[in-house]
Design a protein around this motif. Structure first.
Motif, PDB file in Angstrom:
ATOM      1  N   THR B  48       0.841  -1.199   0.000  1.00  0.00           N
ATOM      2  CA  THR B  48       0.000   0.000   0.000  1.00  0.00           C
ATOM      3  C   THR B  48       0.876   1.249   0.000  1.00  0.00           C
ATOM      4  O   THR B  48       0.602   2.207  -0.730  1.00  0.00           O
ATOM      5  CB  THR B  48      -0.935  -0.011   1.231  1.00  0.00           C
ATOM      6  OG1 THR B  48      -1.680  -1.230   1.217  1.00  0.00           O
ATOM      7  CG2 THR B  48      -1.901   1.163   1.224  1.00  0.00           C
ATOM      8  N   LYS B  51       2.172   1.849  -3.447  1.00  0.00           N
ATOM      9  CA  LYS B  51       1.139   2.430  -4.332  1.00  0.00           C
ATOM     10  C   LYS B  51       0.917   3.902  -4.039  1.00  0.00           C
ATOM     11  O   LYS B  51       0.551   4.679  -4.907  1.00  0.00           O
ATOM     12  CB  LYS B  51      -0.180   1.675  -4.148  1.00  0.00           C
ATOM     13  CG  LYS B  51      -0.195   0.305  -4.820  1.00  0.00           C
ATOM     14  CD  LYS B  51      -1.592  -0.286  -4.741  1.00  0.00           C
ATOM     15  CE  LYS B  51      -1.580  -1.792  -4.896  1.00  0.00           C
ATOM     16  NZ  LYS B  51      -2.814  -2.407  -4.388  1.00  0.00           N
ATOM     17  N   LEU B  52       1.099   4.276  -2.765  1.00  0.00           N
ATOM     18  CA  LEU B  52       0.910   5.682  -2.375  1.00  0.00           C
ATOM     19  C   LEU B  52       2.179   6.504  -2.591  1.00  0.00           C
ATOM     20  O   LEU B  52       2.225   7.688  -2.245  1.00  0.00           O
ATOM     21  CB  LEU B  52       0.481   5.763  -0.909  1.00  0.00           C
ATOM     22  CG  LEU B  52      -0.915   5.216  -0.576  1.00  0.00           C
ATOM     23  CD1 LEU B  52      -1.124   5.136   0.932  1.00  0.00           C
ATOM     24  CD2 LEU B  52      -2.011   6.091  -1.186  1.00  0.00           C
ATOM     25  N   ASP B  71       0.637   6.665   9.047  1.00  0.00           N
ATOM     26  CA  ASP B  71      -0.728   6.668   8.503  1.00  0.00           C
ATOM     27  C   ASP B  71      -1.015   5.373   7.743  1.00  0.00           C
ATOM     28  O   ASP B  71      -2.103   4.804   7.853  1.00  0.00           O
ATOM     29  CB  ASP B  71      -0.926   7.877   7.581  1.00  0.00           C
ATOM     30  CG  ASP B  71      -1.141   9.174   8.369  1.00  0.00           C
ATOM     31  OD1 ASP B  71      -1.250   9.111   9.613  1.00  0.00           O
ATOM     32  OD2 ASP B  71      -1.195  10.245   7.739  1.00  0.00           O
ATOM     33  N   MET B  75      -3.807   2.617   8.807  1.00  0.00           N
ATOM     34  CA  MET B  75      -4.855   2.189   7.871  1.00  0.00           C
ATOM     35  C   MET B  75      -4.863   0.676   7.692  1.00  0.00           C
ATOM     36  O   MET B  75      -5.909   0.036   7.772  1.00  0.00           O
ATOM     37  CB  MET B  75      -4.630   2.840   6.490  1.00  0.00           C
ATOM     38  CG  MET B  75      -4.880   4.321   6.446  1.00  0.00           C
ATOM     39  SD  MET B  75      -5.099   4.961   4.753  1.00  0.00           S
ATOM     40  CE  MET B  75      -3.471   4.763   4.091  1.00  0.00           C
TER      41      MET B  75
END
Lengths: 263, 263
Positions: B48, B51-52, B71, B75
């Motif tokens: 993730t 991807k961010l 963060d 998440m």
């Protein structure tokens, strides 16, 4: 238990504004009666989805939730937003516990049937476990609930926070007096949408019908108010619609618009 | 309470494998004594983050956690992974409740001091609220704990799941017999790292010292085992190291490697 319980809903506009959110949490922490916080998602889900290359589709203000978007809202609502609210409340000596509907099975739902539109992984509430919520309240815990529910098959579903707040308030109503407080970006229900000070202090079914007939109340507020009166008819004692910054006064019925069945 | 409680830790390798994870949860749900599940993160946080556009930095298997990475783990660990485990357990009639350390204030930590390396938002455990965890267990709830803790100032911190499991087990130990079970990708502590069947069935401080001196036990296992013996010295009754698929037998001391102070 027979003490009054506040079921308080905050929307995305507060979540999106860290200063307003911190101020709100400080006031929320200080409310001395038992309380439940139900929060919306805010823009972070849409922003996170965009960064992940997932397109957001909204229809009438509702998010179409495919599998990829369900993962995003589970991360953002259930993780990022919920856990930061809880940690901040803990620092304010408020014994918060962050929950989705799945946790301790508090709010079960069914996947919304496809009619003209397929909302995807979106839940319609089937059952609120009021016994479990009461048991948390009795032990001094403050539930902080994210807008996610679950099915009997173990699938998480994106769920409207307004609806979760009203279903929770209705479910708890047979056990003690409940006030359901919707915090939003206006000071209450306005008689003039261009004048933020034109707050209608109280509404009964009769006065609401009159305001509605005369076109005084903003069209956008009508579904919210219709649902609020349904909650009152289902046993909730008061519904209060107020600005987040007025929570302390509103919790005492001294700010915002107070809806009740009695004059 | 004096019934035995299982504190069970699963690592990222199970989280990353949906079939293995579902099988594990089915077995976990069926354990009849009270239990706590503590889970790691798996590769989803790294994926993730990528991807961010957030770079993952690992030092000695530990994640450097800057604000953006905090963060992401909030998440992924607190939201996506934790809530899906809870929803699946609920579907298996296991009354799971997903928690981070912040929820109900169960595990408080302090930010790791910067020495030669700044780990960022990483927590060293300060206090486990064993009373609250026991109260959940007494009321039939099954805590499912994500590897996140919080500070008194309301800051979330990324925290090692192995350490959270052992600290939780130690904190609960004065109240009832505790077995701490580490599920991983091997069948136990192996006497020959190339032979998956060479499981050492039991270890005491004496036999462990002998195995360690003779170089039989894999170097990588030594910090884990040293910590496990520390947990035993702090009151945990048994530590069991097993393959996730052997949980049912391991919970009865019939699979994996069983560590205890007594012969």
């Amino acid at each position: 238990m027979s003490f009054p319980v506040h079921v308080i809903k905050i929307g995305g506009n507060i979540i999106d504004n860290p200063t307003a959110c911190t101020d709100f949490l400080r006031v929320f922490a200080q409310i001395s009666t038992p309380k439940i916080l139900i929060h919306g998602g805010g823009k972070i889900a849409t922003q996170t989805a965009a960064k992940l290359g997932i397109e957001t589709q909204m229809v009438d203000g509702r998010r179409i939730t495919d599998r990829a978007m369900l993962d995003v809202v589970t991360m953002v609502y259930g993780g990022l937003v919920n856990k930061n609210l809880v940690a901040q409340l803990q620092a304010e000596s408020c014994n918060a516990i962050g929950l989705t509907g799945a946790d301790a099975g508090i709010i079960r739902s069914t996947k919304r049937p496809v009619k003209t539109l397929d909302y995807g992984f979106v839940g319609d509430i089937a059952e609120v476990n009021s016994g479990q919520l009461n048991s948390f309240l009795k032990s001094g815990l403050i539930p902080v609930i994210a807008p996610l529910t679950f099915t009997s098959e173990g699938v998480l579903l994106n769920t409207n926070a307004d609806t979760m707040a009203s279903a929770t308030a209705v479910a708890l109503a047979p056990l003690q007096p409940i006030s359901l407080i919707y915090c939003f970006e206006k000071k209450g229900v306005l008689s003039d949408p261009d004048d933020d000070e034109s707050v209608i202090p109280s509404l009964t079914p009769e006065s609401y019908a009159t305001f509605k007939a005369s076109g005084v109340i903003n069209q956008g507020m009508i579904p919210k108010l219709d649902n609020a009166f349904k909650a009152l008819e289902s046993g909730v004692k008061w519904v209060i619609i107020c600005h987040a910054q007025d929570l302390a006064l509103a919790a005492e019925g001294k700010a915002g618009t107070v809806l009740s069945l009695e004059k």
